[in-house]
Design a protein around this motif. Structure first.
Motif, mmCIF file in Angstrom:
data_model
loop_
_atom_site.group_PDB
_atom_site.id
_atom_site.type_symbol
_atom_site.label_atom_id
_atom_site.label_comp_id
_atom_site.label_asym_id
_atom_site.label_seq_id
_atom_site.Cartn_x
_atom_site.Cartn_y
_atom_site.Cartn_z
ATOM 1 N N VAL A 128 0.808 -1.204 0.000
ATOM 2 C CA VAL A 128 0.000 0.000 0.000
ATOM 3 C C VAL A 128 0.845 1.261 0.000
ATOM 4 O O VAL A 128 0.474 2.251 -0.625
ATOM 5 N N ALA A 129 1.993 1.247 0.679
ATOM 6 C CA ALA A 129 2.842 2.436 0.736
ATOM 7 C C ALA A 129 4.255 2.020 1.079
ATOM 8 O O ALA A 129 4.451 1.092 1.870
ATOM 9 N N CYS A 130 5.233 2.701 0.493
ATOM 10 C CA CYS A 130 6.623 2.365 0.811
ATOM 11 C C CYS A 130 7.509 3.576 0.566
ATOM 12 O O CYS A 130 7.139 4.517 -0.144
ATOM 13 N N PHE A 131 8.682 3.520 1.179
ATOM 14 C CA PHE A 131 9.721 4.518 0.970
ATOM 15 C C PHE A 131 10.976 3.808 0.480
ATOM 16 O O PHE A 131 11.396 2.802 1.075
ATOM 17 N N ASN A 132 11.553 4.327 -0.599
ATOM 18 C CA ASN A 132 12.777 3.758 -1.158
ATOM 19 C C ASN A 132 13.894 4.780 -0.993
ATOM 20 O O ASN A 132 13.859 5.845 -1.616
ATOM 21 N N SER A 133 14.883 4.444 -0.162
ATOM 22 C CA SER A 133 15.979 5.390 0.051
ATOM 23 C C SER A 133 16.859 5.508 -1.181
ATOM 24 O O SER A 133 17.646 6.445 -1.281
ATOM 25 N N GLY A 134 16.752 4.551 -2.109
ATOM 26 C CA GLY A 134 17.543 4.617 -3.333
ATOM 27 C C GLY A 134 17.260 5.847 -4.167
ATOM 28 O O GLY A 134 18.154 6.378 -4.833
ATOM 29 N N ASP A 135 16.005 6.315 -4.122
ATOM 30 C CA ASP A 135 15.656 7.536 -4.830
ATOM 31 C C ASP A 135 14.952 8.544 -3.929
ATOM 32 O O ASP A 135 14.511 9.591 -4.397
ATOM 33 N N GLY A 136 14.822 8.200 -2.644
ATOM 34 C CA GLY A 136 14.210 9.135 -1.700
ATOM 35 C C GLY A 136 12.748 9.389 -1.967
ATOM 36 O O GLY A 136 12.224 10.460 -1.632
ATOM 37 N N THR A 137 12.069 8.424 -2.540
ATOM 38 C CA THR A 137 10.688 8.619 -2.991
ATOM 39 C C THR A 137 9.739 7.684 -2.253
ATOM 40 O O THR A 137 10.102 6.554 -1.934
ATOM 41 N N THR A 138 8.538 8.180 -2.007
ATOM 42 C CA THR A 138 7.486 7.333 -1.472
ATOM 43 C C THR A 138 6.576 6.878 -2.609
ATOM 44 O O THR A 138 6.382 7.603 -3.582
ATOM 45 N N TYR A 139 6.041 5.686 -2.465
ATOM 46 C CA TYR A 139 5.172 5.095 -3.475
ATOM 47 C C TYR A 139 3.892 4.630 -2.801
ATOM 48 O O TYR A 139 3.919 4.143 -1.668
ATOM 49 N N SER A 154 10.833 -4.542 5.428
ATOM 50 C CA SER A 154 11.988 -3.794 4.967
ATOM 51 C C SER A 154 13.025 -4.724 4.357
ATOM 52 O O SER A 154 13.022 -5.937 4.610
ATOM 53 N N ASP A 155 13.906 -4.140 3.554
ATOM 54 C CA ASP A 155 15.007 -4.892 2.987
ATOM 55 C C ASP A 155 15.992 -3.941 2.338
ATOM 56 O O ASP A 155 15.688 -2.762 2.105
ATOM 57 N N PHE A 156 17.150 -4.466 2.030
ATOM 58 C CA PHE A 156 18.178 -3.741 1.308
ATOM 59 C C PHE A 156 17.719 -3.482 -0.118
ATOM 60 O O PHE A 156 17.060 -4.322 -0.734
ATOM 61 N N VAL A 157 18.058 -2.307 -0.650
ATOM 62 C CA VAL A 157 17.792 -2.020 -2.050
ATOM 63 C C VAL A 157 19.061 -1.480 -2.704
ATOM 64 O O VAL A 157 19.897 -0.862 -2.048
ATOM 65 N N ARG A 158 19.172 -1.727 -4.002
ATOM 66 C CA ARG A 158 20.310 -1.212 -4.751
ATOM 67 C C ARG A 158 19.945 0.018 -5.574
ATOM 68 O O ARG A 158 20.783 0.853 -5.874
ATOM 69 N N ASP A 159 18.667 0.087 -5.958
ATOM 70 C CA ASP A 159 18.244 1.144 -6.867
ATOM 71 C C ASP A 159 16.967 1.786 -6.349
ATOM 72 O O ASP A 159 16.296 1.266 -5.463
ATOM 73 N N GLY A 160 16.625 2.919 -6.957
ATOM 74 C CA GLY A 160 15.337 3.528 -6.677
ATOM 75 C C GLY A 160 14.240 2.820 -7.441
ATOM 76 O O GLY A 160 14.480 1.866 -8.158
ATOM 77 N N GLY A 161 13.049 3.288 -7.270
ATOM 78 C CA GLY A 161 11.928 2.730 -8.011
ATOM 79 C C GLY A 161 10.863 2.155 -7.100
ATOM 80 O O GLY A 161 11.012 2.103 -5.881
ATOM 81 N N ASP A 162 9.795 1.695 -7.742
ATOM 82 C CA ASP A 162 8.649 1.152 -7.027
ATOM 83 C C ASP A 162 9.075 0.073 -6.035
ATOM 84 O O ASP A 162 9.850 -0.816 -6.372
ATOM 85 N N CYS A 163 8.578 0.176 -4.824
ATOM 86 C CA CYS A 163 8.968 -0.770 -3.764
ATOM 87 C C CYS A 163 7.732 -1.420 -3.152
ATOM 88 O O CYS A 163 7.738 -1.766 -1.958
ATOM 89 N N LEU A 164 6.704 -1.616 -3.938
ATOM 90 C CA LEU A 164 5.445 -2.140 -3.412
ATOM 91 C C LEU A 164 5.245 -3.642 -3.615
ATOM 92 O O LEU A 164 4.151 -4.145 -3.366
ATOM 93 N N THR A 165 6.277 -4.351 -4.041
ATOM 94 C CA THR A 165 6.148 -5.788 -4.292
ATOM 95 C C THR A 165 6.579 -6.569 -3.058
ATOM 96 O O THR A 165 7.736 -6.507 -2.650
ATOM 97 N N ALA A 166 5.663 -7.322 -2.479
ATOM 98 C CA ALA A 166 5.939 -8.025 -1.226
ATOM 99 C C ALA A 166 7.091 -9.016 -1.368
ATOM 100 O O ALA A 166 7.896 -9.184 -0.436
ATOM 101 N N ASP A 167 7.198 -9.659 -2.515
ATOM 102 C CA ASP A 167 8.248 -10.679 -2.693
ATOM 103 C C ASP A 167 9.656 -10.099 -2.645
ATOM 104 O O ASP A 167 10.629 -10.838 -2.515
ATOM 105 N N ASP A 168 9.776 -8.781 -2.754
ATOM 106 C CA ASP A 168 11.091 -8.150 -2.719
ATOM 107 C C ASP A 168 11.617 -7.967 -1.300
ATOM 108 O O ASP A 168 12.754 -7.545 -1.120
ATOM 109 N N TYR A 169 10.790 -8.267 -0.299
ATOM 110 C CA TYR A 169 11.156 -7.988 1.092
ATOM 111 C C TYR A 169 11.480 -9.264 1.853
ATOM 112 O O TYR A 169 10.753 -10.252 1.788
#
Length: 126
Positions: free
Chosen positions: A48-59, A98-113
């Motif tokens: 529903v909502a996330c913050f990605n420090s890779g690009d400093g953006t909320t989704y 939460s999890d480590f990220v390498r890049d910015g972009g959409d972070c709303l996919t549960a399988d990525d965490y």
């Protein structure tokens, strides 16, 4: 160890507001994503909502955009989900993840965490 603890769920009437909290600790990552997900009965877990420090953006998912706001308190390692104009379809168990990220972009996919807190139940009803 990364630990996440969600709280703040409860019963709220349609149109009401609620704030969920997520206490985070043990972050070894310089770059991370942290998000809120929910799961309604017999439905898949959705972001529903996330913050990605890779690009400093909320989704935000389209279903909550303009109603929900994710907010971080970096000093206290807290992440919040402010939920307004709640609808019955917002009912579900809400998780922070939460999890480590390498890049910015959409972070709303549960399988990525990899790291998940326990859920907190939100019930919206008239």
């Amino acid at each position: 160890d990364v630990q996440l603890q969600a709280s703040g769920g409860g019963f709220v009437e349609t149109g009401g507001s609620l704030r969920l909290s997520c206490a985070a600790s043990g972050f070894p990552f310089a770059h991370y994503a942290i998000g809120w997900f929910r799961q309604a009965p017999e439905k898949a877990r959705e972001g529903v909502a996330c913050f990605n420090s890779g690009d400093g953006t909320t989704y935000y998912s389209d279903s909550v955009k303009s109603r929900f706001t994710i907010a971080r308190d970096k000093a206290n390692n807290m992440v919040y989900l402010h939920m307004n104009s709640l609808k019955s379809e917002d009912t579900g168990v809400y998780y922070c993840a939460s999890d480590f990220v390498r890049d910015g972009g959409d972070c709303l996919t549960a399988d990525d965490y990899e790291y998940w807190g326990q859920g907190t139940l939100v019930t919206v009803s008239s």
